[in-house]
Write a protein that holds these residues in place. Structure first.
Motif: not given
Length: 88
Positions: A66-67, A70, A73-74
């Motif tokens: 998940r990290r 994320a 995506v960032a």
């Protein structure tokens, strides 16, 4: 007998034009959170290679995945905002 020459000079010699440019260093700096998140994910996966994964191992891998997602995506959001006209 044929002599084989070493390429030591070619491997260790660095000319100024071989160094990364400021733009390349900036790109690496922007991608560093993604790189570090991927390293954490790999670490979590490597831990489970030589044993049966426990529930804690599965949680650690999911959290690292998940990290990493994320962080990607960032990075994409930052890249899209910096492009003229918005998203590509």
């Amino acid at each position: 007998m044929e002599h084989i020459a070493t390429l030591q000079d070619a491997v260790t010699a660095f000319a100024p034009w071989m160094e990364p440019t400021d733009a390349e260093l900036d790109a690496i700096e922007q991608e560093m959170p993604v790189i570090l998140a991927d390293v954490d994910l790999l670490d979590a996966q490597i831990i489970t290679l030589d044993r049966t994964p426990t529930e804690l191992d599965h949680q650690r891998i999911r959290r690292a995945r998940r990290r990493a997602l994320a962080a990607r995506v960032a990075l994409l959001n930052r890249t899209a905002r910096s492009m003229p006209g918005g998203a590509a």
